[in-house]
Design an enzyme around this catalytic site. Structure first.
Site, PDB file in Angstrom:
ATOM      1  N   CYS A   1      37.418  83.969  86.734  1.00  0.00           N
ATOM      2  CA  CYS A   1      38.581  84.655  87.299  1.00  0.00           C
ATOM      3  C   CYS A   1      39.427  85.337  86.207  1.00  0.00           C
ATOM      4  CB  CYS A   1      39.389  83.636  88.111  1.00  0.00           C
ATOM      5  SG  CYS A   1      40.661  84.322  89.170  1.00  0.00           S
ATOM      6  N   ILE A   2      40.684  84.942  86.027  1.00  0.00           N
ATOM      7  CA  ILE A   2      41.579  85.533  85.029  1.00  0.00           C
ATOM      8  C   ILE A   2      41.433  84.857  83.656  1.00  0.00           C
ATOM      9  CG2 ILE A   2      43.568  84.068  85.587  1.00  0.00           C
ATOM     10  CD1 ILE A   2      43.755  87.843  84.683  1.00  0.00           C
TER      11      ILE A   2
END
Length: 218
Positions: free
Chosen positions: A138-139
């Site tokens: 993800c991030i």
């Protein structure tokens, strides 16, 4: 009999808006177990950047501790990240969620000028120094780019985040659901998960593919 591989999983709290993304965290743990390895959860023992009401998205007037909140996902079996020793693990993984960009570093607030929690930086650097893989969903790859600089990662297709990664010295490869990018030099393995408009089964695919790749390159 070969000893089971042991993977450290770093959680950033509990809940997508102010902590670890719970689907990504849980499915990472499941992927590790299903691929024949074991895990130990860790989290920094620090105050959360803030607390968000996950029903309304509004900030709440209270403080919470990242380690205490992350213990909810780990069913209490979690250690402070300051206890992590790369020599005792075969790899380390970072699920996503805003907590990765708020509690593990300050990217959500400061962009490329963000600071990284010292225990997080130490964990990543010591793992890389041991020649062991780092997984990020993800991030979280932004955090890895901030620490390592010239690393190849993916966060999917979000242009602003891609620009930030490149400004940090990283190389970004665009991907879609479940796809994995591997940096051979640093043994960093990344996948976009909820940085794309994803479903829970697509998250499971991404987590599983990262774990499989990590076990392959150990």
């Amino acid at each position: 009999m070969e000893k089971m591989k042991k993977i450290a999983v770093v959680l950033a709290g509990n809940g997508v808006y102010d902590g670890a993304e719970i689907h990504e965290a849980t499915l990472t743990l499941l992927a590790i177990a299903r691929n024949g390895a074991t895990y130990q959860c860790f989290a920094p023992d620090v105050e959360q950047a803030h607390v968000v009401n996950h029903l309304t998205g509004e900030e709440m007037a209270e403080t919470r501790n990242v380690l205490v909140e992350a213990a909810r996902i780990a069913r209490g079996n979690i250690k402070p990240l300051s206890d992590y020793d790369a020599k005792n693990f075969d790899a380390i993984m970072f699920p996503g969620g805003f907590g990765a960009a708020k509690n593990l570093c300050t990217f959500a607030f400061d962009g490329v000028d963000c600071t990284v929690n010292p225990d997080v930086e130490q964990a990543v650097r010591s793992t890389v120094a041991e020649g062991k893989p780092v997984g990020a969903l993800c991030i979280s790859p932004v955090l890895i780019a901030k620490i390592l600089g010239d690393v190849k990662v993916t966060i999917g297709q979000d242009e602003a985040t891609i620009q930030a990664i490149e400004n940090l010295g990283g190389t970004h490869q665009k991907t879609t659901h479940g796809q994995v990018v591997t940096d051979d030099k640093y043994k960093v393995v990344t996948t976009p998960c909820y940085m794309l408009d994803a479903t829970i089964d697509q998250i499971a695919d991404g987590a599983d593919n990262v774990v499989k790749k990590i076990l392959e390159i150990m």
